[in-house]
Design a protein around this motif. Structure first.
Motif: not given
Length: 497
Positions: A19, A21, A228
């Motif tokens: 997750q 980016p 994240e």
């Protein structure tokens, strides 16, 4: 209570780590990482979130079909649909995540506390009926009402949950509070309790260790701490803290940690910070100086553990702090023997590069050393100084001052460029003892950047006799001058007059 008893690791690199980016792993990438995690000795691999997409499910199926020793897990919301998708992937377990803070319950889920408990209980029962191991997880637990959180866990465990997870979703815990929380949860819950931390304040590893110290039996981590925002708890750090500082045998193959780190970095495209502990580029790299002097006597002077333990090698780089002992050691490793004057000259050039902010690599050092070794100590021609005038509207002009057989000679000439001009000036200056012709000229950048060490190699001729020589400097003109004068001295070393 026996601390660090039966600790297991759930690795979520393939779910929470993915997750991050910009990261999207294909099936082959997930398989490669899963195999490596299994080889490491990870107990549970969270292979992804089955609800995400068909491609995600195909990748998770491939991981589940690989026959790994690790338990394969899917992330699920408290919804039957998510469990159905997980079952389709043939996973062993689900990480069943429910919002437990009022902020998440009211704003994100738009439900009540009672609704959340009912949904969690129903989903847990459904998953257990279909043969899945269930780890029930409180999202944003560090901002939840603690009494409600305990009730949530209690109802989930009564419904059949096998493990209970506390998620510090936005990294708000501190070790003291973590110790207090897990001391109580470990006694309250009738199943193993796990900790899932995020690194928003740089506390995820400290909080994870504190939780394990207080009675948690499982840690959620990612390789390199990816995830994240600021990332998740770094697996390699927790493992080595437990192994090296607390002397607890985690069962993880420590010598594979670095290779696993490199694999994940390569497949995700996320570089590891150069100063990251254990797996960063500088973790076992020393710039020659007082630290290297200590290392030569005993490596433990400036290393907390031997790099081989985590699959690394020690590196020594040279720079402005270099001393004779470290340069001598580096030269010996390159198979080069030098005398004292040559060592002094090599050390001087290493420090010059260091003063420009450069690290001297093995290739730099080899080029410098070979250049110095090519220089004749009893040279008949020596450079005293040179000056260049050049510009967009000026013909490049060079003046040189040499000593030739002990006599000072000054000459000047023009050329197509500054290097050409200075070479012609040198040729004129030595014309009294030899007619030298430049036959070939070649430049290589040894390291990258505008201030890189450059190696200049030239081929000179005199009366049919040829000589090849080199020069190595950060200044291309000085490297060219050095190469030409070295070559001249080779051609005239046997004949005076």
């Amino acid at each position: 209570m026996v601390l660090f008893e039966n600790v297991r690791f759930l690795d979520t690199t393939l779910r929470d780590g993915e997750q991050t980016p910009g990261v999207a792993l294909n099936t082959e990438g997930k398989l490669a990482i899963a195999r490596k995690l299994d080889e490491l000795g990870i107990s549970i691999i969270e292979a992804g979130s089955a609800i995400t997409s068909e491609g995600e499910r195909n990748a998770m199926k491939a991981v589940a079909a690989e026959g790994l020793d690790a338990e394969i897990c899917s992330y699920c919301r408290i919804m039957q649909q998510d469990v159905d998708y997980a079952l389709e992937c043939d996973v062993d377990s689900i990480h069943l995540v429910a919002p437990v803070s009022d902020l998440h319950i009211n704003v994100k889920l738009k439900k009540s506390r009672e609704d959340v408990i009912d949904m969690a209980v129903n989903t847990t029962e459904y998953a257990k009926e279909h043969g899945l191991i269930v780890e029930i997880s409180g999202e944003d637990a560090s901002r939840a009402d603690f009494e409600f959180l305990k009730k949530f866990y209690q109802k989930g465990i009564e419904a059949g949950a096998d493990r209970a997870c506390y998620c510090d979703t936005v990294g708000l815990l501190v070790p003291e509070k973590t110790t207090e929380i897990f001391g109580e949860l470990a006694d309250f819950c009738e199943v193993p309790v796990s900790i899932h931390c995020h690194d928003d304040f740089g506390m995820s590893v400290a909080n994870t260790v504190a939780a394990l110290n207080a009675g948690a039996k499982e840690a959620h981590c990612t390789i390199n701490g990816i995830g994240e925002r600021a990332g998740n708890t770094a697996l390699e750090e927790v493992v080595m803290i437990l192994e090296w500082l607390y002397k607890y045998d985690t069962g993880i193959k420590k010598e594979e940690l670095y290779r696993t780190s490199r694999l994940v970095s390569r497949l995700t495209g996320i570089p590891v910070a150069i100063n990251k502990s254990l797996v960063g580029g500088n973790a076992f790299t020393h710039e020659a100086g007082i630290h290297v002097h200590g290392l030569l006597a005993d490596t433990s002077t400036y290393e907390p553990l031997k790099p081989e333990i985590v699959g690394r090698e020690r590196k020594i780089v040279l720079g402005k702090h270099a001393g004779k002992s470290s340069v001598t050691l580096a030269l010996k490793e390159l198979g080069l023997d030098v005398d004292k004057p040559q060592l002094d000259e090599i050390l001087l050039r290493v420090k010059e590069l260091g003063d420009h902010g450069k690290r001297v690599t093995d290739s730099d050092l080899q080029t410098i050393a070979e250049t110095v070794l090519d220089t004749y100590t009893e040279a008949r021609v020596n450079l005293e100084e040179y000056n260049i005038v050049s510009g967009s509207r000026v013909m490049p002009t060079a003046s040189v001052r040499l000593t030739v057989d002990g006599k000072e000679v000054i000459e000047a000439d023009v050329g197509d460029g500054p290097v050409d001009a200075v070479v012609k000036g040198i040729s004129k200056a030595v014309a009294g003892i030899a007619d030298i012709q430049l036959e070939e000229y070649h430049v290589d950048s040894i390291t990258g950047g505008t201030d890189a060490l450059v190696e200049v190699r030239v081929k000179l001729s005199r009366d049919g006799k040829m000589a090849t020589s080199r020069g190595a400097r950060t200044d291309i003109i000085m490297a060219s001058v050095e190469a030409v004068i070295n070559g001249i001295n080779q051609l005239i070393k046997e004949n005076k007059g």
